[in-house]
Design a protein around this motif. Structure first.
Motif, mmCIF file in Angstrom:
data_model
loop_
_atom_site.group_PDB
_atom_site.id
_atom_site.type_symbol
_atom_site.label_atom_id
_atom_site.label_comp_id
_atom_site.label_asym_id
_atom_site.label_seq_id
_atom_site.Cartn_x
_atom_site.Cartn_y
_atom_site.Cartn_z
ATOM 1 N N GLY A 64 -65.495 23.189 35.289
ATOM 2 C CA GLY A 64 -65.664 23.144 36.730
ATOM 3 C C GLY A 64 -64.560 22.459 37.494
ATOM 4 O O GLY A 64 -64.668 22.289 38.717
ATOM 5 N N GLY A 65 -63.468 22.056 36.831
ATOM 6 C CA GLY A 65 -62.353 21.406 37.516
ATOM 7 C C GLY A 65 -61.583 22.388 38.385
ATOM 8 O O GLY A 65 -61.357 23.531 37.985
ATOM 9 N N GLU A 66 -61.200 21.965 39.586
ATOM 10 C CA GLU A 66 -60.400 22.794 40.481
ATOM 11 C C GLU A 66 -58.911 22.588 40.207
ATOM 12 O O GLU A 66 -58.502 21.573 39.641
ATOM 13 N N ILE A 67 -58.080 23.551 40.645
ATOM 14 C CA ILE A 67 -56.640 23.469 40.379
ATOM 15 C C ILE A 67 -56.048 22.174 40.927
ATOM 16 O O ILE A 67 -55.244 21.516 40.269
ATOM 17 N N ASP A 68 -56.455 21.782 42.146
ATOM 18 C CA ASP A 68 -55.853 20.590 42.732
ATOM 19 C C ASP A 68 -56.372 19.293 42.107
ATOM 20 O O ASP A 68 -55.900 18.205 42.429
ATOM 21 N N GLN A 69 -57.367 19.408 41.183
ATOM 22 C CA GLN A 69 -57.851 18.240 40.453
ATOM 23 C C GLN A 69 -57.163 18.066 39.105
ATOM 24 O O GLN A 69 -57.274 17.003 38.483
ATOM 25 N N LEU A 70 -56.459 19.094 38.632
ATOM 26 C CA LEU A 70 -55.963 19.075 37.263
ATOM 27 C C LEU A 70 -55.030 17.900 37.008
ATOM 28 O O LEU A 70 -55.127 17.223 35.980
ATOM 29 N N PRO A 82 -69.916 31.114 28.371
ATOM 30 C CA PRO A 82 -70.530 30.921 29.689
ATOM 31 C C PRO A 82 -69.919 29.711 30.400
ATOM 32 O O PRO A 82 -69.281 28.858 29.781
ATOM 33 N N GLU A 83 -70.117 29.661 31.703
ATOM 34 C CA GLU A 83 -69.600 28.550 32.493
ATOM 35 C C GLU A 83 -70.110 27.227 31.943
ATOM 36 O O GLU A 83 -71.292 27.080 31.623
ATOM 37 N N GLY A 84 -69.209 26.260 31.815
ATOM 38 C CA GLY A 84 -69.583 24.949 31.312
ATOM 39 C C GLY A 84 -69.549 24.828 29.804
ATOM 40 O O GLY A 84 -69.880 23.771 29.260
ATOM 41 N N ASN A 139 -51.846 20.119 25.164
ATOM 42 C CA ASN A 139 -51.045 20.612 26.285
ATOM 43 C C ASN A 139 -51.439 22.021 26.713
ATOM 44 O O ASN A 139 -51.447 22.340 27.908
ATOM 45 N N ALA A 140 -51.744 22.889 25.747
ATOM 46 C CA ALA A 140 -52.020 24.285 26.061
ATOM 47 C C ALA A 140 -53.465 24.529 26.460
ATOM 48 O O ALA A 140 -53.766 25.566 27.065
ATOM 49 N N ASN A 141 -54.381 23.607 26.150
ATOM 50 C CA ASN A 141 -55.797 23.916 26.317
ATOM 51 C C ASN A 141 -56.588 22.958 27.199
ATOM 52 O O ASN A 141 -57.704 23.287 27.597
ATOM 53 N N VAL A 142 -56.033 21.778 27.489
ATOM 54 C CA VAL A 142 -56.836 20.814 28.247
ATOM 55 C C VAL A 142 -57.081 21.298 29.677
ATOM 56 O O VAL A 142 -58.192 21.152 30.202
ATOM 57 N N SER A 143 -56.071 21.880 30.329
ATOM 58 C CA SER A 143 -56.318 22.425 31.669
ATOM 59 C C SER A 143 -57.400 23.506 31.612
ATOM 60 O O SER A 143 -58.262 23.604 32.494
ATOM 61 N N ARG A 144 -57.367 24.317 30.547
ATOM 62 C CA ARG A 144 -58.383 25.361 30.364
ATOM 63 C C ARG A 144 -59.765 24.734 30.193
ATOM 64 O O ARG A 144 -60.759 25.209 30.771
ATOM 65 N N ASP A 182 -60.591 32.827 38.013
ATOM 66 C CA ASP A 182 -61.964 32.581 37.547
ATOM 67 C C ASP A 182 -61.942 32.270 36.055
ATOM 68 O O ASP A 182 -61.703 33.167 35.239
ATOM 69 N N PRO A 183 -62.212 31.020 35.645
ATOM 70 C CA PRO A 183 -62.124 30.666 34.233
ATOM 71 C C PRO A 183 -63.107 31.407 33.327
ATOM 72 O O PRO A 183 -62.931 31.410 32.107
ATOM 73 N N THR A 184 -64.149 32.045 33.913
ATOM 74 C CA THR A 184 -65.113 32.775 33.088
ATOM 75 C C THR A 184 -64.719 34.237 32.894
ATOM 76 O O THR A 184 -65.363 34.954 32.127
ATOM 77 N N SER A 185 -63.662 34.697 33.573
ATOM 78 C CA SER A 185 -63.293 36.112 33.508
ATOM 79 C C SER A 185 -62.449 36.405 32.271
ATOM 80 O O SER A 185 -61.754 35.537 31.736
#
Length: 486
Positions: free
Chosen positions: A40-46, A171-173, A29-34, A330-333
């Motif tokens: 590369g998933g967008e917010i509206d895809q979550l 890093p990204e990905g 629950n706490a980490n799958v969205s992360r 930005d998920p990499t920040s």
């Protein structure tokens, strides 16, 4: 014939497996969205990516409930399902952090959620099997306490590893090392906790359970009910699917249309088989669904609203907190990952409140009744969502978690304590499985519709999902007023 009263140690052993199961759920629950956003998933895809959970629950729980009612082996009735699900969940937890693409991560979530459902569903029935009705509220309160404690551990795991020097950025990905090692730890925890319950408990054999249950009530003496409304459900699914195509709606809603079609066709098939004298699992599950006790029907609506709100919480707290409180999308920040770690702390906080509050619920229910206790808990949940909506300070969000923790404790305890008193003991497994349909259906709806709602009305502003969560919690409280205690 009454079941022997369990000691505190017995109550502990019966429910300890839930500690490991909830560590795994909390990590999810706490980490799958992360994880999805890191890949590369967008917010509206979550919401659509999270759809694996409700779909697997919808399929798995009634089937597991049906067969666990009818299983007996040298290892018992429910325990083989506990252990088999735990092994599969451990494999999924180990594999998910190594997903290199969104599709792979979604598949691993599907496997993880199915495996957790295989373990979790029989645990609900296990309390009914092992405890007399005078101890069932205490039994479900113990489960809630272990759920809360396990969720604290699972939610805090990445943050604790980061404090110990394990990096929380990548890093990204690539999944951050703190998340990866937390999932490894969760795999070990679920195996150890479930094994504890398997080894330390002995189930009552079938003849003893039959003696405890007493004479069967007329509605459970083999009557088959085969509703004729299957075609209506299928037509509704076709109409919804056509509307998605014609109006250009979010493609995620196709899944909801497909689910309605599948349910309708299953009802048509079950009716046809029943007419030919068939008594297979599909016929019996559909028949039991049609014969739900009145108390279960009323509680189903409460569950529908309450779990809609919870699924909104689990999907959108990370993007809401990282954007509105920590100022990053930005998920990499570093700011985003600091905010994502804080979400783990928040989730740990509400689960900690639930773990403590679980032991107060039997006391409160004894004074004001189970129904009013649950109404109070649900209204606290609404207050928690409203607090998230208006709060922009990270530490003030802890107040919201106190309210949500009270609601979470009540949601995990009171409906099951009320329901168990209205069921034939021979049907604990199937009806606990069917009851969970009203947990996963709202999750399916949220997963397929919420992304479209955000795009249409709140583009780039997921914080407004918290207003929706508050509203449906109020509706759950209102629906609870229709429930009568046995």
């Amino acid at each position: 014939m009454n079941k022997p009263r369990q000691s505190m140690a017995g109550l502990w052993n019966i429910s300890f497996g839930f500690f490991g199961i909830q560590i795994a759920f909390a990590l999810q629950n706490a980490n799958v969205s992360r994880i999805f956003q890191s890949l590369g998933g967008e917010i509206d895809q979550l919401a659509f990516l999270w759809i694996a959970g409700p779909v697997t629950g919808l399929l798995v729980q009634p089937i597991i409930g049906h067969y666990s009612d009818r299983t007996w082996s040298r290892f018992g009735r429910r325990r083989p399902f506990f252990l088999g699900g735990a092994v599969l969940a451990a494999l999924a937890l180990f594999g998910m952090p190594h997903a290199g693409a969104l599709l792979t991560a979604a598949i691993m979530l599907w496997l993880l959620d199915a495996s957790l459902n295989i373990s979790m569903e029989p645990f609900r029935a296990f309390v009914g099997d092992m405890l007399g009705r005078d101890q069932q509220t205490a039994g479900y309160a113990f489960q809630t306490a272990f759920i809360g404690a396990g969720a604290v551990v699972g939610s805090l795991a990445p943050e604790l590893l980061n404090m110990a020097g394990v990096a929380n950025t990548a890093p990204e990905g690539v999944i951050p090392p703190s998340v990866r090692y937390a999932f490894y730890s969760g795999a070990a925890a679920i195996l150890i906790a479930v094994l504890w319950t398997v080894v330390t408990t002995r189930e009552y054999p079938p003849e003893q359970l039959e003696a405890f249950a007493g004479p069967a009530s007329p509605e459970h003496e083999g009557r088959i009910v085969a509703p004729a409304n299957g075609p209506l459900w299928a037509v509704a699914g076709v109409a919804l699917t056509a509307a998605v195509y014609a109006l250009g709606l979010d493609k995620a809603v196709y899944v909801l249309g497909g689910a309605l079609i599948a349910f309708g066709l299953a009802r048509v098939a079950a009716r046809s088989m029943a007419a030919g004298g068939g008594r297979n699992a599909l016929v019996l599950i559909n028949s039991d669904l049609a014969q739900m006790p009145p108390t279960m029907r009323r509680l189903a609506l409460v569950q529908f609203f309450a779990w809609s709100a919870l699924f909104i919480l689990w999907i959108y707290t990370t993007p809401v907190v990282t954007q509105m409180v920590f100022g990053s999308t930005d998920p990499t920040s570093a700011a985003y990952n600091e905010g994502a770690d804080w979400v783990g702390v928040l989730f740990a906080s509400y689960n900690g409140v639930a773990a403590i509050g679980a032991f107060l619920l039997p006391w409160l229910a004894g004074r004001i009744g189970k129904v009013r206790t649950h109404v109070f808990g649900l209204l606290c949940g609404a207050a928690g969502f409203a607090t998230i909506l208006v709060t922009r300070d990270a530490h003030l969000l802890l107040l919201a978690m106190v309210f949500i923790g009270i609601a979470w404790a009540s949601i995990l305890t009171m409906p099951y304590a009320i329901l168990a008193g209205s069921l034939d003991p021979r049907k604990y497994g199937i009806y606990m499985g069917l009851f969970n349909i009203f947990i996963v259906v709202p999750q399916l709806i949220v997963a397929t519709v919420m992304g479209a709602v955000i795009n249409a009305f709140f583009p780039g502003q997921p914080v407004w999902t918290m207003a929706i969560g508050a509203g449906v919690m109020v509706l759950a409280a209102a629906a609870m007023l229709r429930v009568k205690e046995a």
